[in-house]
Design a protein around this motif. Structure first.
Motif, mmCIF file in Angstrom:
data_model
loop_
_atom_site.group_PDB
_atom_site.id
_atom_site.type_symbol
_atom_site.label_atom_id
_atom_site.label_comp_id
_atom_site.label_asym_id
_atom_site.label_seq_id
_atom_site.Cartn_x
_atom_site.Cartn_y
_atom_site.Cartn_z
ATOM 1 N N THR A 120 -5.336 12.073 17.233
ATOM 2 C CA THR A 120 -5.700 12.748 18.477
ATOM 3 C C THR A 120 -4.416 13.253 19.129
ATOM 4 O OG1 THR A 120 -5.557 10.711 19.777
ATOM 5 C CG2 THR A 120 -7.715 11.261 18.859
ATOM 6 N N VAL A 121 -4.585 14.106 20.115
ATOM 7 C CA VAL A 121 -3.437 14.655 20.841
ATOM 8 C C VAL A 121 -3.194 13.840 22.097
ATOM 9 C CG1 VAL A 121 -2.626 16.651 22.179
ATOM 10 C CG2 VAL A 121 -3.750 16.991 19.960
ATOM 11 N N ASN A 122 -1.947 13.496 22.316
ATOM 12 C CA ASN A 122 -1.515 12.833 23.551
ATOM 13 C C ASN A 122 -0.245 13.564 24.000
ATOM 14 O OD1 ASN A 122 -1.024 11.156 25.699
ATOM 15 N ND2 ASN A 122 -0.296 9.451 24.462
ATOM 16 N N ASP A 123 -0.444 14.701 24.649
ATOM 17 C CA ASP A 123 0.671 15.575 25.034
ATOM 18 C C ASP A 123 1.356 15.036 26.287
ATOM 19 O OD1 ASP A 123 2.460 17.607 25.330
ATOM 20 O OD2 ASP A 123 0.964 19.207 25.400
ATOM 21 N N ARG A 124 2.522 14.424 26.100
ATOM 22 C CA ARG A 124 3.271 13.850 27.219
ATOM 23 C C ARG A 124 4.184 14.861 27.893
ATOM 24 N NH1 ARG A 124 4.740 9.900 23.009
ATOM 25 N NH2 ARG A 124 2.669 9.289 22.418
ATOM 26 N N LEU A 125 4.303 16.041 27.286
ATOM 27 C CA LEU A 125 5.109 17.112 27.860
ATOM 28 C C LEU A 125 4.312 18.418 27.718
ATOM 29 C CD1 LEU A 125 7.830 18.019 29.113
ATOM 30 C CD2 LEU A 125 8.686 18.292 26.769
ATOM 31 N N PRO A 126 3.305 18.623 28.569
ATOM 32 C CA PRO A 126 2.434 19.795 28.441
ATOM 33 C C PRO A 126 3.127 21.077 28.883
ATOM 34 C CG PRO A 126 1.749 18.450 30.309
ATOM 35 C CD PRO A 126 2.877 17.722 29.645
ATOM 36 N N TYR A 127 3.905 21.618 27.974
ATOM 37 C CA TYR A 127 4.767 22.766 28.275
ATOM 38 C C TYR A 127 4.379 23.979 27.433
ATOM 39 C CZ TYR A 127 9.330 24.659 29.776
ATOM 40 O OH TYR A 127 10.332 25.399 30.357
ATOM 41 N N GLY A 128 3.289 23.889 26.709
ATOM 42 C CA GLY A 128 2.893 24.956 25.807
ATOM 43 C C GLY A 128 3.225 24.584 24.371
ATOM 44 N N HIS A 129 3.330 25.584 23.528
ATOM 45 C CA HIS A 129 3.586 25.313 22.109
ATOM 46 C C HIS A 129 4.962 25.858 21.699
ATOM 47 C CE1 HIS A 129 2.350 24.226 18.047
ATOM 48 N NE2 HIS A 129 2.941 25.339 17.657
ATOM 49 N N GLY A 130 5.043 27.149 21.402
ATOM 50 C CA GLY A 130 6.331 27.728 20.998
ATOM 51 C C GLY A 130 7.391 27.575 22.059
ATOM 52 N N GLU A 131 6.990 27.793 23.314
ATOM 53 C CA GLU A 131 7.952 27.672 24.405
ATOM 54 C C GLU A 131 8.441 26.236 24.570
ATOM 55 O OE1 GLU A 131 4.706 28.456 24.583
ATOM 56 O OE2 GLU A 131 3.879 28.128 26.566
ATOM 57 N N LYS A 132 7.586 25.276 24.242
ATOM 58 C CA LYS A 132 7.989 23.864 24.302
ATOM 59 C C LYS A 132 9.022 23.559 23.204
ATOM 60 C CE LYS A 132 5.914 19.260 24.002
ATOM 61 N NZ LYS A 132 4.608 18.571 23.867
ATOM 62 N N SER A 133 8.830 24.133 22.024
ATOM 63 C CA SER A 133 9.816 23.943 20.952
ATOM 64 C C SER A 133 11.164 24.533 21.346
ATOM 65 C CB SER A 133 9.323 24.571 19.647
ATOM 66 O OG SER A 133 8.227 23.863 19.134
ATOM 67 N N VAL A 134 11.152 25.720 21.952
ATOM 68 C CA VAL A 134 12.393 26.334 22.424
ATOM 69 C C VAL A 134 13.053 25.424 23.462
ATOM 70 C CG1 VAL A 134 13.385 28.284 23.717
ATOM 71 C CG2 VAL A 134 11.694 28.711 21.924
ATOM 72 N N TYR A 135 12.258 24.875 24.363
ATOM 73 C CA TYR A 135 12.772 23.986 25.410
ATOM 74 C C TYR A 135 13.425 22.744 24.795
ATOM 75 C CZ TYR A 135 12.654 20.707 29.344
ATOM 76 O OH TYR A 135 12.988 19.795 30.297
ATOM 77 N N ILE A 136 12.755 22.128 23.828
ATOM 78 C CA ILE A 136 13.282 20.907 23.205
ATOM 79 C C ILE A 136 14.563 21.200 22.423
ATOM 80 C CG2 ILE A 136 12.846 19.152 21.427
ATOM 81 C CD1 ILE A 136 9.869 19.215 22.373
ATOM 82 N N VAL A 137 14.515 22.177 21.542
ATOM 83 C CA VAL A 137 15.685 22.511 20.721
ATOM 84 C C VAL A 137 16.835 22.980 21.611
ATOM 85 C CG1 VAL A 137 16.580 24.009 18.898
ATOM 86 C CG2 VAL A 137 14.294 23.035 18.685
ATOM 87 N N GLY A 138 16.508 23.812 22.591
ATOM 88 C CA GLY A 138 17.522 24.330 23.502
ATOM 89 C C GLY A 138 18.178 23.264 24.356
ATOM 90 N N GLY A 139 17.547 22.129 24.489
ATOM 91 C CA GLY A 139 18.143 21.018 25.219
ATOM 92 C C GLY A 139 19.294 20.361 24.459
ATOM 93 N N PHE A 140 19.390 20.651 23.163
ATOM 94 C CA PHE A 140 20.442 20.071 22.334
ATOM 95 C C PHE A 140 21.464 21.096 21.867
ATOM 96 C CE2 PHE A 140 16.935 17.119 22.020
ATOM 97 C CZ PHE A 140 17.572 15.898 22.161
ATOM 98 N N MET A 141 20.992 22.294 21.553
ATOM 99 C CA MET A 141 21.917 23.317 21.066
ATOM 100 C C MET A 141 21.452 24.688 21.519
ATOM 101 S SD MET A 141 21.139 23.217 17.022
ATOM 102 C CE MET A 141 19.608 23.794 16.348
#
Length: 197
Positions: A120-141
């Motif tokens: 099941t889905v338990n989205d703890r950071l409801p930020y969207g999909h592609g934009e959420k990946s950009v946010y996560i990756v961009g937080g490191f590099m």
């Protein structure tokens, strides 16, 4: 360690050398990224499915970009092997710590009810999909604009943002052909390379 994880790590370490890449890999390793499914029921809905899907997308993306480069090398000179690895391997970073295992009752072949696990889905950071990946990756590099666009729009018309009639997707695809390749790589990996549940 699974074959997919070994492949992911080999590609990651060979091509992704940007500042912050080690910290991002450490983050992924401490999360469920390498054990998570790619979806709840559509494709690679199995333990390790997300990592396997990420490798499949990388391989498809590499083929697409190489084909485009051979047709017009100058137009693709800024899309490096590092960019291909970043987008292919990290486009679904948004699914890190996103799924959880639950149980439901299902009748077995003998007509008896039994509890079976499912995702099941338990989205703890409801930020969207592609934009959420950009946010996560961009937080490191730091991402290039081409990388950010490709990750952000890799879902193409399946992205929920397109349902409201926004033309950002078509503008992104027109200006950033690498984003088109990322979408096609995601589609072909999902529908041609992977197991459907």
């Amino acid at each position: 360690m699974t074959d997919s994880r070994q492949q992911f790590e080999q590609i990651y370490r060979q091509y992704i050398r940007r500042e912050g890449a080690d910290k991002l890999f450490e983050y992924l390793s401490k999360s469920d990224f390498f054990d998570a499914p790619a979806s709840t029921r559509f494709h690679n809905a199995k333990a390790g499915g997300l990592c396997e899907h990420s490798v499949n997308v990388y391989l498809r993306l590499k083929q697409l970009v190489e084909r485009e480069r051979s047709a017009n090398a100058q137009a693709w000179d800024k899309i490096t092997d590092e960019s291909i690895a970043i987008v292919g391997l990290l486009h679904d970073a948004c699914k890190t710590d996103y799924y959880q295992v639950s149980e439901r009752n299902v009748k077995n072949e003998f007509g008896m009810w039994e509890k079976v696990p499912y995702y099941t889905v338990n989205d703890r950071l409801p930020y969207g999909h592609g934009e959420k990946s950009v946010y996560i990756v961009g937080g490191f590099m730091r991402l290039t604009r081409d990388e950010a666009m490709a990750i952000n729009w890799h879902m193409g018309g399946f992205d929920a943002r397109t349902r409201g009639g926004d033309f950002s997707l078509s503008a992104a695809f027109e200006q950033y052909p690498f984003a088109v390749c990322a979408h096609i790589a995601d589609l072909t990996a999902t529908y041609l390379d992977e197991q459907r549940s």
